[in-house]
Every structure is written in C-alpha cells, then in structure tokens.
Design an enzyme around this catalytic site. Structure first.
Site, mmCIF file in Angstrom:
data_model
loop_
_atom_site.group_PDB
_atom_site.id
_atom_site.type_symbol
_atom_site.label_atom_id
_atom_site.label_comp_id
_atom_site.label_asym_id
_atom_site.label_seq_id
_atom_site.Cartn_x
_atom_site.Cartn_y
_atom_site.Cartn_z
ATOM 1 N N ASP A 169 -8.425 -9.045 3.865
ATOM 2 C CA ASP A 169 -8.124 -8.006 4.848
ATOM 3 C C ASP A 169 -9.148 -7.939 5.980
ATOM 4 O O ASP A 169 -10.051 -7.115 5.924
ATOM 5 C CB ASP A 169 -8.047 -6.644 4.133
ATOM 6 C CG ASP A 169 -7.459 -5.567 5.020
ATOM 7 O OD1 ASP A 169 -6.915 -5.907 6.080
ATOM 8 O OD2 ASP A 169 -7.547 -4.388 4.648
ATOM 9 N N GLU B 13 -12.215 -2.603 12.208
ATOM 10 C CA GLU B 13 -12.250 -1.784 10.993
ATOM 11 C C GLU B 13 -13.434 -2.126 10.085
ATOM 12 O O GLU B 13 -14.113 -1.234 9.587
ATOM 13 C CB GLU B 13 -10.923 -1.989 10.231
ATOM 14 C CG GLU B 13 -10.888 -1.304 8.887
ATOM 15 C CD GLU B 13 -9.554 -1.516 8.165
ATOM 16 O OE1 GLU B 13 -8.644 -2.152 8.740
ATOM 17 O OE2 GLU B 13 -9.437 -1.033 7.024
ATOM 18 N N GLU C 78 0.826 -1.219 0.000
ATOM 19 C CA GLU C 78 0.000 0.000 0.000
ATOM 20 C C GLU C 78 0.857 1.265 0.000
ATOM 21 O O GLU C 78 0.617 2.197 0.760
ATOM 22 C CB GLU C 78 -0.958 -0.016 1.196
ATOM 23 C CG GLU C 78 -1.912 -1.196 1.157
ATOM 24 C CD GLU C 78 -2.972 -1.193 2.262
ATOM 25 O OE1 GLU C 78 -2.661 -0.711 3.365
ATOM 26 O OE2 GLU C 78 -4.083 -1.671 2.008
HETATM 27 C C1 BDP Z 1 -5.932 -2.297 6.102
HETATM 28 C C2 BDP Z 1 -6.217 -0.922 6.634
HETATM 29 C C3 BDP Z 1 -5.056 0.016 6.546
HETATM 30 C C4 BDP Z 1 -3.811 -0.660 7.074
HETATM 31 C C5 BDP Z 1 -3.570 -1.941 6.316
HETATM 32 C C6 BDP Z 1 -2.415 -2.754 6.855
HETATM 33 O O1 BDP Z 1 -7.316 -0.399 5.923
HETATM 34 O O2 BDP Z 1 -5.380 1.160 7.277
HETATM 35 O O3 BDP Z 1 -2.704 0.174 6.964
HETATM 36 O O4 BDP Z 1 -4.687 -2.767 6.423
HETATM 37 O O5 BDP Z 1 -2.688 -3.715 7.557
HETATM 38 O O6 BDP Z 1 -6.804 -3.145 6.751
HETATM 39 O O7 BDP Z 1 -1.281 -2.464 6.586
#
Ligand code: BDP
Length: 720
Positions: A385, A413, A311
């Site tokens: 996720d 989340e 990301e």
């Molecule tokens: C996702 C989240 C994000 C996190 C990412 C992670 O939306 O905010 O940074 O995972 O785990 O679930 O790195």
C-alpha cells in the site's frame, strides 16, 4: 468572442499573481528579465492566427494571452490575434489538421502519421517567405496541449528557431483520483479541504475549477475522478449529478472528462432495491437506467471507478459473486455510451490468512481475459500500500489478456504527508522502468501500462491527487512537482525524473542555473532520503496507526493482523524482515521466474528490498561488509544527514527566489529534519530491544526514551 474571454482572464491573472503564494503552480509566466531574450520572442510573434473557432481553441488563445502577456510584458496579446488568415508577418498559427491548407497538409503528412488523436506538432515553416510557427494536431485538444508545450519553451527560455516537436501521449486515460468526500474532507488529504464546493455547486463556479483544469491540461491529464473510492452513493442522485455536470462543463474545453466512483450498494441505498446482486435483473436494469441518466447530465461522462470488497466496501462478493460479475455488469451499462469501468485490485481480506502481499494477485490473475473490453483493472504500484518504497506489484504483466491500469499515490499518506519534501517522479520512474520479464527481457512495467507489451486496446494510469483548498494547492509548493511529474509520466512513462525536475523548476521558480541545480539536487535526493529515515532495506508499513503519521513499529494491538506493523517487520531476537521466499509466504513465486529468482536469492536480491523478501539475522553481512544491525542504523542516520543537506541546499537559495515560498519551504524542511530524527530514534530504540546491540559509530543517540515515543499521540492528524 476571444477578446471578451481574454479580458476576464486577464483580471483573474492579476488577482492571483500579486503575491507569490504558489497559487500559479508551474504556470507562473513571470516576465523574462533579459530584454534581448524577450525581444527575440516578440519578433517571432507578430501575429497569432487561429483557424478553428471552438471552445478549446479559445482556451488555448486565452492561455497564450496569459502566458505571453506575462512573460513578454505585453499588456494584451489579444490585439495580435487574427482569425482570418496569415498576413506577411512572422507569427504563430493554431490549427487542426482539417483546417490546414492543402500544401501544409502535404508537408505535415508524415508527422501526422506519427501521432494519435491527442498528439501535437510544433513546427517552424516558411509561408510566403515569412517564417511561421504552426501548432497543430488532429483535434482541438491536441492543439491545446501543443500550446502549453509552446509556452513551456518560453518559460524555460528556449529558442523558437527551427522548431520541430512531435509528441503524443502513450497512455490513453490519464486520470487523477480525488479521495474527496461530499462533506469536503479529503481522505489522506493534507492540503486543506476538497476543492469541490458541493454545497454551492452548480451555480457557484469557483475560479479554482478553471485553474485546476489549466494545470491538468498543461501536463496532459485528461480525466478526473471527483469522489473518494470509499464512495457515497449520493453522488449518483440527480441533485449531485447536476453539480457534477457543472464541473464537467468547466473542464470540457480543457479535454478533461469527469468520472465518478460508484458505490456498489447504490441500488439499495438510493434505488430502494432489496439487493445489489450484480446478476439480479432489477439491479442490472437499475444500473442501466442510472447510467443513462448520468449521460443525460454529462454527455461525455468518462465512467466509473470502483472499490469493491476491499476494506469493508460493498461488492459482488457480498452476494456470492465475483469481481468479473460486478465489473462486467457495470461495463455493460456503460458500453453503449462509451464509458469505462476502472475496477480496483486493492483487495485483501481478514479471512485470508495468507500474506497480504499475495492476495490481490491470487484473487485477480485467474480472471485474466474474463473482463469486458471496457474494463481496466486498476492496480497499485506495489502489493501492499503506497509505501515509501515497494517492489513492483506482481500483477503487472501477469494478466496479458486484461488491460491493467497503474495507480500511483501522489498524496503522501505514508511519506511524511504534505510536510516532507519527497519528489515522487523519481520513485514512479523506478517502478515504471522495472523489468517484469513476463514476455522476456525488456517487459517493463511501463510497457504493461502503455499497452505495448500485450497489445492492449485500452490503457490508463491514475494518480491519487494531493490537491486541496490550500492556497498553493498541495500544502507545500515543492509537492506541486508531484502533481506535475505524475502528469508528465502519465503522458510518457519513459520520461526521466531528472528532466521532469528540471523543467518543473524552471517553470515554477527560476531559470537561474544555480537555482535550478540546487533545487534539482534536493528533489532528486529526496526520495532516497525518506526511504532511509523511514523504511530502509525494504522495511514497510511501520507507520503509526490510522493516520500513518510518524513511526509506530511497536503497534501490535489492531483487530486485523495485517494492519499491525509487527506483521510486516517481524523483528525478534533472531532478526528482522518478512520471509516471502518459498520457505516463507512464497510471494516471490508470483513474479516471473527471472524476477522470482532474483528476489529469492540473497546474492541477487537488491538490498533496497532485502527485508521485504527475507527475514535475516542481526548479524547478516551486508554488501558493504557491515552487519544488518549496523547497516540499518547507518541508513537511518544517512536519511537524517540527507535531510540536513536538503536544508542546507535550500538555505543557499535565500534571495534567489521569492521570500514567501523560500520561507515556507525552509520551515517545512526544518520540520522534516526534526521528524527524520524522530523516525530514526524511535525505530532504532524499538529494534534495539531485539538486536540488543549498540549503535555503530556515526549514529546519533536519541535524547528521548522509547516509552516517550510510544506515548506520543496525534488525535487530530489530518486526512484520517
Ligand atoms: C489506503 C488508505 C485508505 C484508502 C485505501 C484504498 O489508507 O484510506 O481507502 O488505501 O486505496 O492506502 O482504498
């Protein structure tokens, strides 16, 4: 020394217990109402003897003081404490193995063979014709864990006769991950701001730090990563390391090590180098020097957690290197000091057009056996996720020569955030007991994580924390159970969620059997409920954009295809679901043969995962005999009905628990009910455009239009 500490703590207990605002978590220690029960305990505890003078034993004594004075109604238990030796009265003794008498050493020998360094023994013995309860272990921290377990016996009104409890953690690194930023916002945090008051550290030590440590130690959590995986390199500057050291000092007596996330580009950002290439000599020596400095501040520093090339975070791939190059470079720097690297496998790329669910496995499995011994690969429970329900991640069991660490998300989340009551240990249990079949039948995820499947030397588990500055820590007292339950499962991944719920309720609310039963029912049904009203039959990632709060199955306009809900549900006139069988993305191939067959075959695929692995027509016949469309609608309705039931169950508790917590949870459950209906209506209206079918009988009609749902925006939703 003990007397001095206990006085301070007594003041603290007084200050925090005057209103039942949930601050005391499961360490309530309320006075036991039944005088006979209290008396029976008091008779067993005429003296408290400790044989080690050590800061950890001191905090154990402090905890006994808080706990026993609260539960037994004694003003100050420290008067009972004696560091000399046992006199002729029955009592409690805290001692590590090395301080036990030769006779006791002999008596405990076989028990000691059963435990590791953190394991404890609580045993009733007769010394000089008087009965004594001994809490012992190989280390002081083990004795502290035993002390918390001993207090739990009283908290749940159990007998202290003939005690013989031997327990030891099955996983070594039992860690919380705080996604906390240095400005005190918390990524995906729904309980206020970060409890780390960076600005006033190191001189101002919020009393919460101690209570945080107590809570963690009480369940055996022994590590905390203080900062967000989307890291800020400043945490590694001396200015911040001094602050980190102050926190580490508070946590140390409780057996909790501090870890930090390391930003891969730190050599450039704070080190002035031109590159962060992990094979560059200057970069290598910068990290070595940095690690040395960290250990000067924090001699027992745990190590680094790293999110790299995920990301948009920097990583070795920016320099044409791979995860092994990156992780091993850091591991080498940490190795001389005993530190570890927790390298995350949460990777997927906009340049990879294959199914997102396949990417982490494809990227990491070829590296099996290539990481240094002090590297753990941290893998989320599922391949997408932290969805309300996900099948286990195919990486579990697929890298026998690499220790894999579980990453669960405690903060919700994607599960209604801190508003919805969802008891996560039920889901964690489901994941942990699933069979990966990697080494034949019985190769459960728990065995991968605890290292027993492939004889791993290093083991670990992480939970993304749901803690914040809210007075009750988790924004909703019911969600304290998730922090607690995570800790219990980290200690022993084979525990039953049902038992965890039971003990948490007794410690947190009441031992009244009606209360215990009612809250237990609510907790144990809550996970299935959220799955039903959000993502039944294996639907996933259909939440609204960015904040992930509320439904957004229609979202299709985000720059990366795999960020859009439509990518995941693939609803069209023909049906709905993601075909991950061989005919589709082939993600099922990443599992062991047995599992892959089970998921690919419609007859054996558990209906909970149906649309995770298959694209099916709206007419598809479910096991119950109804069509997929009808079944889907009925599931959404069932979710709503379950929340209604949770609300009703909760109402029956009025007057049986304190008014403040009762009211707060009541309000939250009512919001949950409203939002469950929102989920049902928005999703069904949206999917109905494709199915073109009526709602089956029993499913309530929406009072709003799809357009109205689509137009709802939440610009200031928290945690984003
Ligand atoms: C996702 C989240 C994000 C996190 C990412 C992670 O939306 O905010 O940074 O995972 O785990 O679930 O790195």
């Amino acid at each position: 020394m003990f007397r001095k500490i206990s006085l301070i703590l007594l003041m603290l207990t007084f200050a925090i217990s005057e209103a039942d605002n949930g601050y005391n978590l499961w360490l309530q220690y309320v006075q036991i109402e039944d005088v006979n029960v209290r008396q029976a305990y008091i008779e067993k505890l005429n003296q408290i003897v400790y044989l080690n003078d050590n800061e950890t034993i001191n905090v154990a004594l402090d905890e006994l003081n808080i706990g026993l004075s609260g539960m037994l109604g004694l003003s100050d238990v420290s008067a009972l404490v004696n560091s000399e030796k046992i006199n002729n009265e029955s009592g409690l003794m805290l001692a590590t193995y090395s301080t036990l008498s030769d006779g006791l050493k002999r008596e405990f020998k076989s028990d000691f063979n059963k435990i590791n360094e953190e394991g404890f023994i609580i045993k009733s013995v007769i010394i000089n014709n008087v009965s004594q309860i001994i809490i012992t272990g190989k280390t002081e921290v083990a004795v502290l864990y035993g002390t918390f377990r001993f207090l739990k016996l009283l908290q749940s009104h159990q007998s202290l006769n003939n005690l013989n409890i031997i327990d030891a953690p099955k996983i070594q690194k039992r860690v919380l991950n705080h996604w906390d930023n240095l400005d005190r916002t918390v990524e995906r945090g729904y309980s206020g701001f970060s409890i780390w008051d960076w600005h006033r550290l190191p001189d101002y030590l919020d009393f919460r730090y101690t209570d945080y440590a107590r809570a963690n130690a009480s369940v055996g959590i022994n590590g905390t990563v203080l900062n967000n995986v989307n890291a800020n390199a400043n945490i590694l500057t001396p200015q911040y390391l001094e602050k980190v050291a102050a926190l580490a000092k508070v946590f140390r007596p409780y057996g909790i090590k501090v870890y930090l996330t390391a930003r891969f580009s730190a050599p450039m950002e704070i080190g002035g180098l031109k590159t962060s290439d992990p094979l560059d000599e200057d970069v290598i020596s910068w990290w070595k020097q940095k690690v040395k400095e960290v250990y000067q501040f924090i001699p027992d520093f745990g190590g680094f957690l790293v999110k790299a090339n995920s990301e948009g975070q920097p990583g070795p791939q920016n320099y044409g290197r791979n995860h092994v190059d990156g992780a091993n470079m850091l591991a080498e720097a940490l190795n001389p000091f005993g530190g570890i690297v927790m390298w995350r496998a949460f990777v997927y790329s906009e340049h990879d057009t294959t199914d997102r669910a396949k990417q982490a496995y494809s990227e990491f499995v070829p590296f099996d056996g290539k990481f240094k011994d002090n590297v753990l690969i941290q893998v989320k429970n599922g391949a997408i996720d932290f969805q309300p329900r996900e099948p286990f991640h195919p990486m579990f069991g697929a890298m026998p020569k690499t220790p894999l660490m579980m990453e669960f998300q405690i903060t919700q989340e994607y599960l209604g955030q801190s508003t919805h009551t969802v008891f996560l240990p039920k889901f964690y249990e489901e994941v942990l007991k699933t069979d990966t079949y990697r080494e034949g039948k019985g190769s459960t995820v728990a065995k991968v994580i605890d290292g027993s499947l492939n004889n791993q030397k290093l083991t670990g588990i992480a939970g993304v924390s749901n803690v914040g500055t809210d007075i009750n820590w988790t924004g909703n007292v019911m969600l304290q159970a998730n922090w607690y339950g995570y800790g219990r499962l980290a200690w022993n991944p084979d525990l039953k969620a049902e038992n965890i719920a039971n003990e948490w309720i007794r410690m947190t609310f009441s031992n009244d059997i009606a209360v215990v039963k009612t809250i237990e029912d609510i907790l144990l049904m809550s996970h299935e409920a959220v799955v039903n009203y959000m993502t039944p039959f294996g639907l996933h990632h259909i939440m609204a954009t960015g904040h992930h709060y509320g439904p957004g199955p229609w979202v299709a306009n985000l720059s990366r295809p795999e960020w859009n809900p439509v990518y995941y549900h693939k609803a069209d006139a023909n049906g709905i679901g993601f075909d991950r069988t061989e005919k589709g993305s082939g993600a099922t191939d990443q599992y062991a043969k047995e599992v892959s067959k089970e998921f690919s075959n419609l007859n054996s695929c558990p209906e909970e995962y149906l649309l995770w692995f298959h694209h099916l027509s709206w007419e598809y016949k479910l096991k119950s005999g109804v069509t997929l469309w009808d079944g889907l609608a009925l599931k959404y309705q069932e979710g709503v009905n379950q929340v209604k039931q949770m609300v009703d169950y909760w109402k029956s508790l009025e007057g049986k628990i304190d008014q403040q917590r009762f009211k707060e949870v009541e309000m939250l459950l009512n919001i949950q009910l409203k939002e469950a209906k929102w989920w049902r209506d928005a999703c069904l209206l949206y999917f109905q455009q494709f199915s073109k079918k009526q709602l089956p009988q029993g499913v309530e009609k929406s009072t709003k239009s799809l357009e109205e749902f689509k137009n709802m925006t939440f610009p200031f939703a928290p945690g984003n």
